[in-house]
Design a protein around this motif. Sequence first.
Motif, PDB file in Angstrom:
ATOM      1  N   ILE A   1       2.101   9.949  -7.453  1.00  0.00           N
ATOM      2  CA  ILE A   1       2.607   9.804  -8.820  1.00  0.00           C
ATOM      3  C   ILE A   1       1.703   8.815  -9.562  1.00  0.00           C
ATOM      4  O   ILE A   1       1.553   7.667  -9.146  1.00  0.00           O
ATOM      5  CB  ILE A   1       4.053   9.299  -8.817  1.00  0.00           C
ATOM      6  CG1 ILE A   1       4.955  10.294  -8.089  1.00  0.00           C
ATOM      7  CG2 ILE A   1       4.557   9.056 -10.232  1.00  0.00           C
ATOM      8  CD1 ILE A   1       6.384   9.816  -7.909  1.00  0.00           C
ATOM      9  N   ARG A   2       1.118   9.286 -10.619  1.00  0.00           N
ATOM     10  CA  ARG A   2       0.181   8.446 -11.365  1.00  0.00           C
ATOM     11  C   ARG A   2       0.863   7.183 -11.879  1.00  0.00           C
ATOM     12  O   ARG A   2       1.993   7.228 -12.378  1.00  0.00           O
ATOM     13  CB  ARG A   2      -0.410   9.228 -12.539  1.00  0.00           C
ATOM     14  CG  ARG A   2      -1.503   8.478 -13.267  1.00  0.00           C
ATOM     15  CD  ARG A   2      -2.159   9.348 -14.314  1.00  0.00           C
ATOM     16  NE  ARG A   2      -3.238   8.652 -14.971  1.00  0.00           N
ATOM     17  CZ  ARG A   2      -4.001   9.178 -15.928  1.00  0.00           C
ATOM     18  NH1 ARG A   2      -3.775  10.429 -16.328  1.00  0.00           N
ATOM     19  NH2 ARG A   2      -4.966   8.481 -16.480  1.00  0.00           N
ATOM     20  N   ASN A   3       0.184   6.063 -11.730  1.00  0.00           N
ATOM     21  CA  ASN A   3       0.640   4.750 -12.200  1.00  0.00           C
ATOM     22  C   ASN A   3       1.811   4.194 -11.403  1.00  0.00           C
ATOM     23  O   ASN A   3       2.381   3.163 -11.793  1.00  0.00           O
ATOM     24  CB  ASN A   3       1.028   4.782 -13.686  1.00  0.00           C
ATOM     25  CG  ASN A   3      -0.113   5.166 -14.585  1.00  0.00           C
ATOM     26  OD1 ASN A   3      -1.270   4.850 -14.302  1.00  0.00           O
ATOM     27  ND2 ASN A   3       0.178   5.868 -15.661  1.00  0.00           N
ATOM     28  N   LEU A   4       2.177   4.825 -10.279  1.00  0.00           N
ATOM     29  CA  LEU A   4       3.267   4.274  -9.469  1.00  0.00           C
ATOM     30  C   LEU A   4       2.906   2.883  -8.972  1.00  0.00           C
ATOM     31  O   LEU A   4       3.763   1.995  -8.925  1.00  0.00           O
ATOM     32  CB  LEU A   4       3.581   5.192  -8.288  1.00  0.00           C
ATOM     33  CG  LEU A   4       4.677   4.702  -7.334  1.00  0.00           C
ATOM     34  CD1 LEU A   4       6.014   4.578  -8.070  1.00  0.00           C
ATOM     35  CD2 LEU A   4       4.824   5.637  -6.137  1.00  0.00           C
ATOM     36  N   ASP A   5       1.634   2.673  -8.600  1.00  0.00           N
ATOM     37  CA  ASP A   5       1.217   1.359  -8.127  1.00  0.00           C
ATOM     38  C   ASP A   5       1.347   0.308  -9.232  1.00  0.00           C
ATOM     39  O   ASP A   5       1.837  -0.797  -8.998  1.00  0.00           O
ATOM     40  CB  ASP A   5      -0.210   1.418  -7.580  1.00  0.00           C
ATOM     41  CG  ASP A   5      -1.196   2.089  -8.528  1.00  0.00           C
ATOM     42  OD1 ASP A   5      -0.756   2.669  -9.544  1.00  0.00           O
ATOM     43  OD2 ASP A   5      -2.407   2.024  -8.253  1.00  0.00           O
ATOM     44  N   TYR A   6       0.904   0.664 -10.431  1.00  0.00           N
ATOM     45  CA  TYR A   6       1.016  -0.255 -11.572  1.00  0.00           C
ATOM     46  C   TYR A   6       2.484  -0.548 -11.870  1.00  0.00           C
ATOM     47  O   TYR A   6       2.883  -1.694 -12.085  1.00  0.00           O
ATOM     48  CB  TYR A   6       0.339   0.371 -12.792  1.00  0.00           C
ATOM     49  CG  TYR A   6       0.398  -0.461 -14.054  1.00  0.00           C
ATOM     50  CD1 TYR A   6      -0.632  -1.337 -14.383  1.00  0.00           C
ATOM     51  CD2 TYR A   6       1.489  -0.365 -14.922  1.00  0.00           C
ATOM     52  CE1 TYR A   6      -0.576  -2.100 -15.544  1.00  0.00           C
ATOM     53  CE2 TYR A   6       1.557  -1.124 -16.079  1.00  0.00           C
ATOM     54  CZ  TYR A   6       0.516  -1.983 -16.387  1.00  0.00           C
ATOM     55  OH  TYR A   6       0.590  -2.744 -17.530  1.00  0.00           O
TER      56      TYR A   6
ATOM     57  N   PRO B   1      -3.666  10.222  -1.135  1.00  0.00           N
ATOM     58  CA  PRO B   1      -2.696   9.471  -0.324  1.00  0.00           C
ATOM     59  C   PRO B   1      -1.964  10.293   0.724  1.00  0.00           C
ATOM     60  O   PRO B   1      -1.417   9.742   1.678  1.00  0.00           O
ATOM     61  CB  PRO B   1      -1.726   8.909  -1.370  1.00  0.00           C
ATOM     62  CG  PRO B   1      -2.532   8.800  -2.615  1.00  0.00           C
ATOM     63  CD  PRO B   1      -3.453   9.978  -2.583  1.00  0.00           C
ATOM     64  N   LEU B   2      -1.953  11.628   0.564  1.00  0.00           N
ATOM     65  CA  LEU B   2      -1.313  12.483   1.562  1.00  0.00           C
ATOM     66  C   LEU B   2      -2.019  12.432   2.907  1.00  0.00           C
ATOM     67  O   LEU B   2      -1.433  12.726   3.944  1.00  0.00           O
ATOM     68  CB  LEU B   2      -1.317  13.942   1.074  1.00  0.00           C
ATOM     69  CG  LEU B   2      -0.227  14.393   0.110  1.00  0.00           C
ATOM     70  CD1 LEU B   2      -0.500  15.815  -0.334  1.00  0.00           C
ATOM     71  CD2 LEU B   2       1.145  14.307   0.765  1.00  0.00           C
ATOM     72  N   PHE B   3      -3.301  12.058   2.908  1.00  0.00           N
ATOM     73  CA  PHE B   3      -4.125  12.201   4.106  1.00  0.00           C
ATOM     74  C   PHE B   3      -4.348  10.878   4.843  1.00  0.00           C
ATOM     75  O   PHE B   3      -5.272  10.773   5.644  1.00  0.00           O
ATOM     76  CB  PHE B   3      -5.472  12.819   3.720  1.00  0.00           C
ATOM     77  CG  PHE B   3      -5.347  14.192   3.115  1.00  0.00           C
ATOM     78  CD1 PHE B   3      -5.171  15.304   3.918  1.00  0.00           C
ATOM     79  CD2 PHE B   3      -5.372  14.360   1.738  1.00  0.00           C
ATOM     80  CE1 PHE B   3      -5.034  16.567   3.368  1.00  0.00           C
ATOM     81  CE2 PHE B   3      -5.233  15.621   1.175  1.00  0.00           C
ATOM     82  CZ  PHE B   3      -5.064  16.727   1.996  1.00  0.00           C
TER      83      PHE B   3
ATOM     84  N   SER C   1       0.230  -3.925  -5.825  1.00  0.00           N
ATOM     85  CA  SER C   1       0.458  -2.640  -5.171  1.00  0.00           C
ATOM     86  C   SER C   1      -0.712  -1.709  -5.461  1.00  0.00           C
ATOM     87  O   SER C   1      -1.224  -1.672  -6.589  1.00  0.00           O
ATOM     88  CB  SER C   1       1.759  -1.992  -5.673  1.00  0.00           C
ATOM     89  OG  SER C   1       2.867  -2.858  -5.465  1.00  0.00           O
ATOM     90  N   VAL C   2      -1.130  -0.935  -4.445  1.00  0.00           N
ATOM     91  CA  VAL C   2      -2.257  -0.021  -4.600  1.00  0.00           C
ATOM     92  C   VAL C   2      -1.947   1.299  -3.907  1.00  0.00           C
ATOM     93  O   VAL C   2      -1.153   1.352  -2.966  1.00  0.00           O
ATOM     94  CB  VAL C   2      -3.572  -0.605  -4.008  1.00  0.00           C
ATOM     95  CG1 VAL C   2      -3.969  -1.872  -4.732  1.00  0.00           C
ATOM     96  CG2 VAL C   2      -3.420  -0.861  -2.507  1.00  0.00           C
ATOM     97  N   GLN C   3      -2.565   2.371  -4.379  1.00  0.00           N
ATOM     98  CA  GLN C   3      -2.514   3.644  -3.680  1.00  0.00           C
ATOM     99  C   GLN C   3      -3.465   3.601  -2.489  1.00  0.00           C
ATOM    100  O   GLN C   3      -4.525   2.977  -2.557  1.00  0.00           O
ATOM    101  CB  GLN C   3      -2.956   4.787  -4.597  1.00  0.00           C
ATOM    102  CG  GLN C   3      -1.953   5.253  -5.602  1.00  0.00           C
ATOM    103  CD  GLN C   3      -2.498   6.444  -6.376  1.00  0.00           C
ATOM    104  OE1 GLN C   3      -3.660   6.490  -6.734  1.00  0.00           O
ATOM    105  NE2 GLN C   3      -1.646   7.421  -6.630  1.00  0.00           N
TER     106      GLN C   3
ATOM    107  N   VAL D   1       0.856  -1.182   0.000  1.00  0.00           N
ATOM    108  CA  VAL D   1       0.000   0.000   0.000  1.00  0.00           C
ATOM    109  C   VAL D   1       0.891   1.230   0.000  1.00  0.00           C
ATOM    110  O   VAL D   1       1.788   1.364   0.842  1.00  0.00           O
ATOM    111  CB  VAL D   1      -0.936   0.019   1.227  1.00  0.00           C
ATOM    112  CG1 VAL D   1      -1.780   1.291   1.236  1.00  0.00           C
ATOM    113  CG2 VAL D   1      -1.844  -1.215   1.230  1.00  0.00           C
ATOM    114  N   LEU D   2       0.652   2.148  -0.935  1.00  0.00           N
ATOM    115  CA  LEU D   2       1.459   3.358  -1.086  1.00  0.00           C
ATOM    116  C   LEU D   2       0.735   4.560  -0.498  1.00  0.00           C
ATOM    117  O   LEU D   2      -0.441   4.799  -0.792  1.00  0.00           O
ATOM    118  CB  LEU D   2       1.731   3.618  -2.572  1.00  0.00           C
ATOM    119  CG  LEU D   2       2.433   2.485  -3.334  1.00  0.00           C
ATOM    120  CD1 LEU D   2       2.364   2.735  -4.829  1.00  0.00           C
ATOM    121  CD2 LEU D   2       3.872   2.347  -2.878  1.00  0.00           C
TER     122      LEU D   2
END
Length: 370
Positions: free
Chosen positions: A319-324, A355-357, A334-336, A311-312
């Motif tokens: 960052i878009r697609n970081l999980d992918y 994800p910041l919160f 992996s997931v946001q 979990v990120l």
Amino acid sequence: MSLLMPARLTHRKQQTERIYGRQTPWLGVDVGTHSIKLAVVTRNRRGQWNLDYAQRIPWPKDAEPFSSADRFGEALHEVLRQAESVWRTKNLTQVAFSLPSSAVSTQDLCHDADDLATIHTTATQTIREIYGSRPEKLAFDVWRPDPVEDSFADPPTSQLLWAEPDVVKNCVEVFRDCRLTAEILDMPPLTTARASEMLEGARESELIVDWGVTRLTLTWILKGRPRFTRYSIQSGVADLVQSINDAQDLTSTDTELVLARYGLPADTISGFNRTIEKTAADSLEVLLDEIDCTLTYLGTRYPRRTIDRIVLSGGGAAIRNLDYWLTSQIGIDSVQWMLPFGDGQATWQSLDPIPLFAHAASLSGLGYES
């Protein structure tokens, strides 16, 4: 009564059964080194969490809030006044908060919990190495958590919370001035564990990768409890942002927007995705190395356990697609960290990524604990 005692209460509350009925949420306040993040979550009768309100407010310019306890209190009061209408409208009266340079240690303290002198020595060493804090300014609370129902678990160990009493006291006083009652002080990785449980489809064994501005924190969560935490103080997402700033001649704000909108290569690949990946290659390699080191250690220490999901959270998780991308590199799902919006969408006052919160939402969720 010690101001640190509520953190012990918070830890025990995590072990209790949740109440899914209608309750009043709390205001979660995640006090960071660069900004303060506020969040309110709601929970429906099916047990699903929604993000009802979120807002990030930077510290006032030149405030230097951490130069002294008094300066911190003044800056905190100024920041909270900017969001005061929110808890007035929502009739919020309770607040749970966390502080920077404070945490709960999951490091094995192989001493009796009553041997405070030995634990203090171990703690001050850890604090200097990881946080660079001055241990002589800190107060400690030590307790033994309830054992995890796990046949492969280690023998019970002590857990340790540290925080600066003057800062905690100023926080409580500022909240009181804002007509908020602050009774719970909670810290990562306990907040991290609770945040992961808020997600739908939470797994038994998860690795939480909190990629902040200046630090990367990796926490292994087993059955809702943090079992291992690893810090890397030189691996924050700030280096990645700076490398793109320099390469594309952008401001940090523009770079954050670009990363959130375009991000890394996925199913739909553009030339700009590849440019970002190439420019950020060094920072991404550091991220992979830190995750790989953590997985290797856990595989050696707990050979009968596997990581079911990553979990990120934090700014880097935006960052878009970081999980992918991470799934393709490591081979673990992996997931946001992401919650759906609740009924209070009109109170969403932030363009910042969800994800910041994670920590602030976790703190707010304490209002739904039994």
